[in-house]
Design a protein around this motif. Structure first.
Motif, short mmCIF file in Angstrom:
data_model
loop_
_atom_site.label_atom_id
_atom_site.label_comp_id
_atom_site.label_asym_id
_atom_site.label_seq_id
_atom_site.Cartn_x
_atom_site.Cartn_y
_atom_site.Cartn_z
N GLU A 1 46.14 51.06 29.93
CA GLU A 1 44.87 50.34 30.07
C GLU A 1 44.46 50.26 31.53
OE1 GLU A 1 43.41 50.55 27.27
OE2 GLU A 1 42.55 48.54 27.40
N ILE A 2 45.44 50.03 32.40
CA ILE A 2 45.13 49.93 33.83
C ILE A 2 44.55 51.26 34.33
CG2 ILE A 2 46.22 49.76 36.12
CD1 ILE A 2 47.93 47.53 34.99
N LYS A 3 45.17 52.35 33.87
CA LYS A 3 44.70 53.67 34.26
C LYS A 3 43.26 53.88 33.77
CE LYS A 3 47.22 57.38 33.01
NZ LYS A 3 48.47 58.02 32.53
N ARG A 4 43.05 53.53 32.52
CA ARG A 4 41.73 53.75 31.91
C ARG A 4 40.65 52.90 32.59
NH1 ARG A 4 38.55 51.87 27.82
NH2 ARG A 4 39.79 50.01 27.38
N LEU A 5 41.04 51.67 32.97
CA LEU A 5 40.02 50.75 33.48
C LEU A 5 39.97 50.67 35.00
CD1 LEU A 5 40.69 47.77 31.01
CD2 LEU A 5 38.79 49.39 30.93
N PHE A 6 40.81 51.45 35.66
CA PHE A 6 40.99 51.25 37.10
C PHE A 6 39.66 51.25 37.88
CE2 PHE A 6 41.98 52.43 41.46
CZ PHE A 6 42.97 51.50 41.76
N THR A 7 38.83 52.26 37.64
CA THR A 7 37.57 52.37 38.40
C THR A 7 36.69 51.16 38.12
OG1 THR A 7 37.76 54.69 37.87
CG2 THR A 7 35.75 54.03 38.96
N SER A 8 36.66 50.78 36.86
CA SER A 8 35.82 49.65 36.49
C SER A 8 36.33 48.35 37.13
CB SER A 8 35.84 49.56 34.97
OG SER A 8 35.05 48.53 34.54
N LEU A 9 37.65 48.16 37.09
CA LEU A 9 38.24 46.95 37.70
C LEU A 9 37.91 46.89 39.19
CD1 LEU A 9 41.75 47.06 35.98
CD2 LEU A 9 39.92 45.41 35.52
N LEU A 10 37.99 48.04 39.81
CA LEU A 10 37.70 48.10 41.24
C LEU A 10 36.23 47.82 41.51
CD1 LEU A 10 39.59 48.60 43.55
CD2 LEU A 10 38.96 51.00 43.52
N SER A 11 35.38 48.30 40.61
CA SER A 11 33.94 48.08 40.83
C SER A 11 33.59 46.59 40.67
CB SER A 11 33.10 48.94 39.88
OG SER A 11 33.16 48.41 38.58
N HIS A 12 34.43 45.85 39.97
CA HIS A 12 34.18 44.40 39.83
C HIS A 12 34.81 43.59 40.95
CE1 HIS A 12 32.40 45.33 36.12
NE2 HIS A 12 33.52 45.55 35.46
N THR A 13 35.50 44.29 41.85
CA THR A 13 36.13 43.60 42.98
C THR A 13 35.17 43.65 44.17
OG1 THR A 13 38.21 44.53 42.17
CG2 THR A 13 38.28 43.48 44.32
#
Ligand code: SAH
Length: 301
Positions: free
Chosen positions: A238-250
């Motif tokens: 999940e972390i791999k899949r969502l990494f870009t998105s998580l970063l964009s919310h940071t």
């Protein structure tokens, strides 16, 4: 709630079966939790039957009298056809929904934080923060290394400056609740599991933090704001899949806290940071688990 008899091995349970259109399940679950039910189960979104459990030391007629007016109010609002029904049965064994209680004990997760089962008294020598918790079947009691690593990372990263937090995969709500206690200005906690959200909601209420923590089932990709701390204790896939998105919310200048990662996966996760020109600030370990903290360069706009 919290009667000592709840720990008695021969305790019997009262199972309440309520047949009602699923549209009312959330409202009804909140009401039943407030009444002292320790577990609530539904078979699925389309299933009308909701089951709730109470220790069998109560008067059935009294319970009926408390629930009936609430069902009547729901009926007046929604005009269900057929009308809701309520029945009771006594069961001998603890249903699995409440079995966790036997194993859940107070735990000092960091030197500043005690997690206390809802039914235990606050110890007289408790100092620091106390989160009251009934995790139910949701993950996040503080017993797991990954949860502890995230809580510690939050302590480390939050200072005097105003901050906000996105908690991705809130489970019992533990990280979001601690963020509220540590003074975050805004906390959004999401989960894909409606059952987890129900428990997180209940735990927020238990700690008087319902207003401080915003709970939602919004998929991460659809969240449209940024936070100074984004925390995700998820599986590596999940972390791999969502990494870009998580970063964009940071926010620029903010931190992404990632756990649910095994010790030997930490290098891979920090390499994801390298690829995005962010910076792996720190990796902490406990047992076979790791927590990776990624710093997003820049200044908050
Ligand atoms: N944050 C808590 C619980 C972590 S368990 C803690 O640190 O202890 C992981 C949670 O993430 C589960 O409740 C699971 O339902 C949820 N989850 C898994 N994938 C998710 C996703 N893509 N988006 C949101 N929540 C997710």
């Amino acid at each position: 709630m919290g009667a000592p008899s709840q720990h008695h091995p021969s305790l019997q349970w009262l199972e309440l079966s309520i047949t009602i259109d699923p549209v009312a399940h959330d409202a009804l679950s909140s009401f039943l939790f407030d009444m002292g039910c320790t577990g609530i189960a539904t078979q699925g979104e389309a299933d009308e039957c909701l089951k709730a459990y109470l220790p069998f030391n109560e008067n059935i007629e009294e319970i009926r009298e408390r629930i009936a007016p609430f069902l009547k109010t729901l009926q007046q609002i929604f005009s269900f056809d057929p009308s809701p029904t309520l029945s009771f049965s006594k069961i001998a064994d603890q249903p699995w929904h409440v079995a966790w209680r036997r194993f859940f004990r107070p735990i000092t997760v960091t030197p500043h934080l005690l997690i206390l089962p809802e039914w235990e008294q606050i110890p007289s020598d408790a100092s620091g923060h106390v989160i009251r918790m009934d995790p139910g079947p949701a993950f996040g009691t503080g017993y797991h290394e990954t949860t502890r690593l995230c809580l510690e990372a939050m302590e480390q990263l939050t200072g005097n400056r105003p901050w906000t937090m996105l908690d991705v995969g809130t489970g019992s709500g533990i990280l979001a609740l601690y963020a509220a206690m540590l003074g975050a200005d805004r906390i959004l906690a999401v989960d894909i599991d409606p059952e987890a959200l129900r428990w997180a909601k209940r735990n927020a209420r238990l700690n008087g933090l319902s207003k401080a923590v915003e709970l939602a089932s919004t998929p991460v990709e659809l969240i449209n704001s940024q936070f100074s701390i984004v925390c995700a204790n998820l599986m590596l896939s999940e972390i791999k899949r969502l990494f870009t998105s998580l970063l964009s919310h940071t926010e620029p200048g903010g931190w992404l806290i990632l756990s649910g990662i095994l010790r030997d996966q930490a290098g891979f996760v920090s390499s994801l940071a390298d690829k995005t020109h962010t910076h792996c600030g720190d990796i902490s370990y406990e047992g076979e688990w790791a927590c990776v903290m990624i710093h997003k360069p820049g200044e908050k706009a």
